[in-house]
Design an enzyme around this catalytic site. Structure first.
Site, short mmCIF file in Angstrom:
data_model
loop_
_atom_site.label_atom_id
_atom_site.label_comp_id
_atom_site.label_asym_id
_atom_site.label_seq_id
_atom_site.Cartn_x
_atom_site.Cartn_y
_atom_site.Cartn_z
N GLY A 85 -7.99 -53.18 2.80
CA GLY A 85 -7.83 -52.38 4.29
C GLY A 85 -7.97 -50.76 3.93
O GLY A 85 -8.12 -50.44 2.60
N LYS A 97 -12.96 -40.35 6.54
CA LYS A 97 -12.51 -40.83 5.34
C LYS A 97 -11.87 -39.70 4.62
O LYS A 97 -12.51 -38.51 4.62
CB LYS A 97 -13.82 -41.23 4.54
CG LYS A 97 -13.61 -41.88 3.32
CD LYS A 97 -15.28 -42.75 2.91
CE LYS A 97 -14.79 -43.19 1.41
NZ LYS A 97 -16.04 -43.95 1.02
N ASP A 104 -3.66 -41.84 -3.05
CA ASP A 104 -3.13 -40.71 -2.17
C ASP A 104 -3.53 -40.83 -0.82
O ASP A 104 -3.36 -39.83 -0.32
CB ASP A 104 -3.36 -39.55 -3.22
CG ASP A 104 -4.79 -39.30 -3.36
OD1 ASP A 104 -5.65 -40.14 -2.92
OD2 ASP A 104 -5.19 -38.32 -4.27
N ARG A 123 -17.78 -40.20 8.88
CA ARG A 123 -18.70 -41.52 8.75
C ARG A 123 -19.16 -42.38 10.22
O ARG A 123 -18.10 -42.18 10.94
CB ARG A 123 -18.40 -42.70 7.77
CG ARG A 123 -19.20 -43.78 7.73
CD ARG A 123 -19.04 -44.36 6.44
NE ARG A 123 -17.88 -45.21 6.60
CZ ARG A 123 -17.07 -45.76 5.62
NH1 ARG A 123 -17.61 -45.54 4.28
NH2 ARG A 123 -16.12 -46.54 5.49
N ASP A 133 -15.97 -56.24 0.42
CA ASP A 133 -15.36 -55.11 1.16
C ASP A 133 -16.32 -54.17 1.40
O ASP A 133 -15.98 -53.44 2.33
CB ASP A 133 -14.08 -54.80 0.66
CG ASP A 133 -14.05 -54.34 -0.60
OD1 ASP A 133 -14.24 -54.96 -1.48
OD2 ASP A 133 -13.65 -53.42 -0.93
N ASN A 134 -17.32 -54.05 0.75
CA ASN A 134 -18.29 -52.97 0.95
C ASN A 134 -19.31 -53.37 1.51
O ASN A 134 -20.53 -52.76 1.37
CB ASN A 134 -18.73 -52.03 -0.51
CG ASN A 134 -17.26 -51.50 -0.83
OD1 ASN A 134 -16.35 -50.93 -0.27
ND2 ASN A 134 -17.42 -51.18 -2.35
P1 AMP Z 1 -13.49 -48.40 -2.26
O1 AMP Z 1 -13.78 -47.98 -3.64
O2 AMP Z 1 -13.61 -46.72 -1.74
O3 AMP Z 1 -14.43 -49.09 -1.55
O4 AMP Z 1 -11.95 -48.52 -1.93
C1 AMP Z 1 -11.69 -49.80 -2.32
C2 AMP Z 1 -10.10 -50.03 -1.77
O5 AMP Z 1 -9.31 -48.92 -2.22
C3 AMP Z 1 -10.03 -49.68 -0.25
O6 AMP Z 1 -9.01 -50.51 0.30
C4 AMP Z 1 -9.73 -48.32 -0.19
O7 AMP Z 1 -9.15 -47.67 1.05
C5 AMP Z 1 -8.82 -48.00 -1.31
N1 AMP Z 1 -8.91 -46.56 -1.73
C6 AMP Z 1 -9.62 -46.11 -2.74
N2 AMP Z 1 -9.23 -45.04 -2.92
C7 AMP Z 1 -8.11 -44.71 -2.30
C8 AMP Z 1 -7.27 -43.49 -2.29
N3 AMP Z 1 -7.44 -42.32 -3.08
N4 AMP Z 1 -6.06 -43.74 -1.68
C9 AMP Z 1 -5.77 -44.71 -0.98
N5 AMP Z 1 -6.62 -45.83 -1.09
C10 AMP Z 1 -7.73 -45.82 -1.67
MG MG Z 2 -14.83 -49.77 0.13
#
Ligand code: AMP
Ligand code: MG
Length: 487
Positions: A90, A113, A125, A176, A252-253
């Site tokens: 999520g 974002k 965070d 975005r 998820d990406n």
């Molecule tokens: P990502 O690597 O950006 O595709 O993120 C993978 C998952 O980790 C997603 O659910 C993001 O919302 C969550 N996520 C990544 N960085 C953070 C952060 N600093 N705080 C909260 N959730 C994060």
């Molecule tokens: Mg992601």
């Protein structure tokens, strides 16, 4: 053109209700300031760079103000991360502020974002650092300028809010834009949590809003899945032909629209290396450059699994079977054009494979090679380029094959050949070291380099006076930068 406070919202995804997303207000960042804005992306919202200069712009895209018609929400999804299933991810740090309808009638998601914690933040965070926000901004707009389908980025807002990663950094937000933020993982979430009704609702939503032409087919769900397969085949053809390495192809990406989505430790190849791994946390090389095509197919299978309640396994298998041949056709078509070939011949695949083998030995800048090949008549260009190759004899033999091959087509004038090739071979590429230099300056409060780099990359095929520095091969320090996964 519209004023920022006149945007029209039509929040279709939010109306699906709380099973699909949770209402969360953005958490503002301190002393917000505009780092960079994209005129081309803002135009999708009927806004201009003048709007970006207004105080209101910085206020809304740093979480301080919100339109009355916005409906900010964190979307729920899950996904396969590095091959393993994570049952709930999520939006942990991004919010869908709402969907804006532009004058052309298109809906654009405003996704902020770095907007703070949500119920999906787990241990995070909720923030994004300036470094990764700039990287996402630059890549989105550079890919778009190359003609590669991608989510867009309208602006980056920096702040004085501290964020702790490997060191103390500052928080930023990136706006975005995409026509949808539904991911493969959105479907997986409702499938694996055994919510067939919700899964059906999501599919019908995506069909109605993003694949309406499929509704006219006998089997709309299957038609949609086939389209998704086709779009991914085309996308991967573009990534591989231009040397783009995504870095984190978790499901998820992966966008349901088949666009490049969720940028992390991505890279464009400098020297050609098919084994290149851009994410230094990817120890097994799951997302190495040469693995992207099989991984995309793997991801399509993961999506297919989530669609089994609506489409027969046989039909899904058949549709996935279209992926590789379609990818190959797109890839070959583009590589031919990159070499200046105007029609297809049986042996072209081999000609291209031989070139890449020669490049693989080292020393050849991938994108500049094609650009330089178009700079002069082919025989002259080959003589200039040969010095970069380790196996010079092998390259000479390859050059003979290319000249023979070119001899079998109508070349037109030298000017036409040059224009044809330069139209598909960028002079300016978003090299990691260029991004790095711009980020280091921005971290010191100087945004001129980010802005300039963005400007140069927005017309990558056109030589721009005074910008020769951006077209150079990277210096040694810039070749093997380790791009941290933390963001
Ligand atoms: P990502 O690597 O950006 O595709 O993120 C993978 C998952 O980790 C997603 O659910 C993001 O919302 C969550 N996520 C990544 N960085 C953070 C952060 N600093 N705080 C909260 N959730 C994060
Ligand atoms: Mg992601």
């Amino acid at each position: 053109m519209k004023a920022l406070d006149e945007l029209d919202f039509d929040n279709r995804f939010a109306r699906l209700g709380d099973a699909f997303s949770t209402q969360v207000l953005p958490e503002p960042i301190d002393e917000p300031r505009l780092v960079v804005a994209s005129e081309a992306a803002l135009a999708l919202l009927d806004l201009t760079c003048a709007d970006a200069e207004a105080p209101l712009f910085t206020e809304v895209f740093s979480g301080h103000k919100l339109w009355a018609d916005a409906d900010p929400r964190a979307m729920v999804y899950s996904g396969h991360q590095f091959g393993g299933y994570t049952p709930r991810l999520g939006d942990g740090r991004g919010l869908l502020l709402g969907e804006v309808v532009n004058d052309a009638g298109q809906h654009w998601d405003l996704h902020l974002k770095g907007a703070g914690q949500t119920p999906y933040s787990r241990m995070g965070d909720g923030r994004a650092v300036l470094r990764s926000s700039i990287r996402e901004f630059l890549a989105s707009e550079a890919l778009h300028a190359l003609g590669i389908p991608t989510s867009r980025a309208a602006c980056v807002i920096g702040s004085s809010t501290p964020v702790w990663r490997e060191r103390k950094e500052s928080a930023a937000m990136v706006l975005r834009l995409a026509q949808s933020h539904v991911r493969f993982g959105s479907f997986e979430y409702f499938y694996y949590t055994k919510q067939p009704e919700r899964l059906k609702e999501l599919g019908e939503y995506v069909l109605a809003n993003h694949y309406p032409h499929c509704l006219e087919q006998d089997e709309p769900w299957l038609a949609m899945f086939r389209d998704i397969v086709e779009r991914n085949a085309e996308l991967l053809g573009l990534w591989q032909a231009y040397g783009f390495c995504h870095g984190v192809m978790n499901t998820d990406n992966m966008s349901i629209l088949g666009i490049t989505f969720d940028f992390g430790p991505y890279a464009f190849l400098d020297d050609f290396d098919q084994h290149f791994i851009c994410n230094h946390s990817d120890h097994e090389g799951r997302y190495a450059f040469s693995n992207q095509v099989p991984i995309a197919q793997w991801n399509l299978s993961a999506l297919a699994q989530a669609l089994t309640p609506f489409i027969s396994v046989e039909a899904l298998r058949e549709a996935i079977g279209l992926f590789l041949p379609l990818y190959q056709a797109h890839y070959l078509d583009l590589m031919r054009r990159r070499l200046g070939l105007t029609h297809a011949e049986e042996q072209d695949a081999e000609l291209i494979a031989r070139l890449l083998q020669l490049m693989q030995m080292g020393g050849v800048d991938y994108n500049l090679f094609f650009r330089r090949l178009g700079d002069q008549p082919a025989a002259d260009a080959l003589r200039t380029l040969r010095d970069d190759f380790i196996d010079i004899r092998g390259f000479d033999a390859w050059g003979e094959s290319l000249l023979e091959r070119l001899g079998r087509q109508a070349e037109g004038t030298e000017q036409q050949r040059r224009e044809r090739m330069h139209a598909v071979n960028p002079l300016y590429v978003l090299r990691n070291y260029l991004a790095q230099k711009a980020i280091e300056a921005a971290e010191q409060g100087d945004y001129s380099e980010v802005r300039q780099l963005h400007r140069v990359l927005s017309t990558p095929f056109t030589e721009q006076p005074g910008m020769a520095e951006y077209a150079k091969r990277p210096p040694d320090w810039g070749k093997h930068l380790e791009i941290s996964c933390s963001s």
